[in-house]
Design a protein around this motif. Structure first.
Motif, short mmCIF file in Angstrom:
data_model
loop_
_atom_site.label_atom_id
_atom_site.label_comp_id
_atom_site.label_asym_id
_atom_site.label_seq_id
_atom_site.Cartn_x
_atom_site.Cartn_y
_atom_site.Cartn_z
N ASP A 174 -0.12 -12.76 -6.48
CA ASP A 174 0.35 -12.69 -5.10
C ASP A 174 0.93 -11.31 -4.80
N SER A 175 1.55 -11.18 -3.64
CA SER A 175 2.04 -9.88 -3.19
C SER A 175 3.24 -9.38 -3.98
N PRO A 194 -3.39 -9.72 -2.61
CA PRO A 194 -3.79 -9.72 -1.19
C PRO A 194 -3.36 -8.44 -0.50
N TYR A 195 -3.95 -8.21 0.68
CA TYR A 195 -3.52 -7.09 1.52
C TYR A 195 -2.13 -7.40 2.04
N ARG A 196 -1.27 -6.41 2.00
CA ARG A 196 0.11 -6.63 2.46
C ARG A 196 0.21 -6.65 3.97
N ASN A 253 -7.44 -12.55 2.55
CA ASN A 253 -6.16 -13.09 2.09
C ASN A 253 -6.16 -14.62 2.06
N HIS A 305 -8.25 -15.65 -0.93
CA HIS A 305 -7.49 -15.28 -2.12
C HIS A 305 -6.36 -16.29 -2.37
N SER A 306 -5.68 -16.70 -1.32
CA SER A 306 -4.58 -17.66 -1.44
C SER A 306 -5.08 -19.01 -1.93
N ARG A 347 -13.86 -7.76 -0.69
CA ARG A 347 -13.66 -8.25 0.68
C ARG A 347 -14.96 -8.20 1.47
N GLU A 354 -9.40 -8.30 6.43
CA GLU A 354 -8.32 -8.39 5.46
C GLU A 354 -7.64 -9.76 5.52
N HIS A 355 -7.47 -10.30 6.73
CA HIS A 355 -6.84 -11.60 6.90
C HIS A 355 -7.71 -12.70 6.30
N SER A 362 -2.21 -7.39 7.35
CA SER A 362 -3.52 -7.86 7.83
C SER A 362 -3.34 -8.49 9.21
#
Length: 375
Positions: free
Chosen positions: A250-251, A262-264, A276, A279-280, A368, A272-273, A266
């Motif tokens: 995670d972040s 993930p992208y911090r 994420n 990814h989650s 991505r 990017e969203h 987005s």
């Protein structure tokens, strides 16, 4: 005052009232004198001698010891439990049963000791469980907790989430404890409580491939990862030219060539969203693995707050992780999930130091684009 020993004898002679039923009812009485205390010890020992946990119904057995009978027999055959010294009168099968009940229930030792299957004093429970846990650490931890790069895991994550070359998921979880006597500040976490911050890496089957319980609650997830031998191993493999393998974190972790985060930042509905979100979903496997581990071995639950030294608690963490993997291997029925106030969220504060490498950023961008069909 009526003689307690005579009461014991009379009640045991009543037809239909078993000695096990009797013991569970009267053990909590205050013992008036030394002679009657000696009599209770005699009855307690006689009850143990006639006890066999494997005679319990399967459902009750699983609920009490957190493993099925097949796993219990496996554990018993693999352990070399002492039969001499102070443990002469405690059969190995009851030593194992008592230890599993303590790890699975997370109760006080004296509460385990009044169990009608394996009645014993608190001091005996302490001696037995300490001995068995040490033996379990030697017999099971290295054998059942192994960090590896598996193509099967890669195939699973790609087939289900379309993320290539994932070898596992990583997260940290806090195991609460009472205030330690030494180095208290090392175990004081961001919630104002004392804990060990355990790093967990798991695969698609919820198996714990690695657990690191060396650091107290003041250590951040990213620090534990940076100091881990697993990171050193992946870095060595990468430097040797091996590519296309990474963990999902995670972040709270820094993006690296072998750790995908993930992208911090987005925007809603941006590539990017969407990345994420996927990814989650994939990374949630490690949260489920931690949840099953804690639900089965409740001694590591937050609400239990272990009353052991940091060293012994770390050993318990390793042993229960190995037992978790054994249960996964033998497909023991999943325990009822327990919802606790998890610490993962508040500990995963995005780190800002150490800029992400250009190589790692390019890897994530390619994944991505491939995930969304943009390349």
């Amino acid at each position: 005052m009526l003689n307690f020993t005579r009461i014991c004898h009379n009640m045991l002679s009543i037809k239909g009232y078993s000695s096990k039923m009797f013991f569970s009812d009267v053990f909590l009485f205050n013992i008036p004198n030394e002679e009657e205390h000696r009599q209770i010890k005699f009855y307690r020992r006689s009850l143990r001698d006639s006890s066999n946990p494997l005679e319990l119904p399967e459902e009750l057995f699983l609920r009490r010891y957190r493993v099925n009978k097949e796993v219990f027999v496996y554990l018993h055959t693999q352990l070399h439990l002492p039969n001499g010294a102070r443990c002469t009168f405690i059969p190995p099968i009851l030593q194992l049963a008592t230890t599993l009940q303590l790890l699975g229930g997370g109760s006080y030792q004296w509460q385990v000791g009044v169990d009608f299957v394996a009645p014993m004093s608190q001091s005996t429970v302490h001696y037995v469980t300490t001995s068995v846990i040490k033996e379990m650490e030697s017999a099971f931890c290295k054998k059942w907790i192994r960090f590896k790069i598996s193509n099967v895991t890669k195939q699973f994550f790609y087939a289900k989430y379309r993320i290539p070359s994932v070898i596992g998921c990583i997260d940290g979880t806090h195991i609460m404890m009472l205030r330690p006597q030494q180095n208290e500040h090392m175990f004081f976490n961001r919630k104002g409580k004392h804990s060990i911050n355990a790093m967990i890496i798991c695969n698609e089957t919820l198996e714990i491939m690695s657990v690191n319980a060396k650091y107290g609650g003041c250590a951040h997830d990213s620090f534990v990862w940076q100091q881990s031998k697993e990171r050193a191993m992946l870095e060595t493999e990468y430097d040797k030219g091996m590519r296309n393998f990474w963990l999902l974190g995670d972040s709270g972790y820094k993006l690296e060539n072998y750790l995908l985060t993930p992208y911090r930042v987005s925007e809603e509905n941006s590539p990017e969203h969407e990345f994420n979100k996927t990814h989650s979903k994939a990374r949630s496997i490690v949260e489920r693995s931690i949840g099953v581990w804690k639900s089965r071995w409740r001694i590591v639950l937050e609400e239990r707050k272990c009353r052991y030294t940091p060293q012994k608690l770390a050993t318990i963490i390793y042993v229960t992780a190995a037992l978790h993997n054994i249960c996964c291997h033998y497909r023991v029925a999943l325990p009822e999930r327990i919802t606790e106030n998890t610490e993962e969220r508040w500990n995963n504060i995005p780190i800002t130091q150490n800029a992400e490498s250009q190589t790692a950023t390019s890897i994530r961008d390619r994944i991505r684009d491939g995930l969304l069909g943009l390349n």
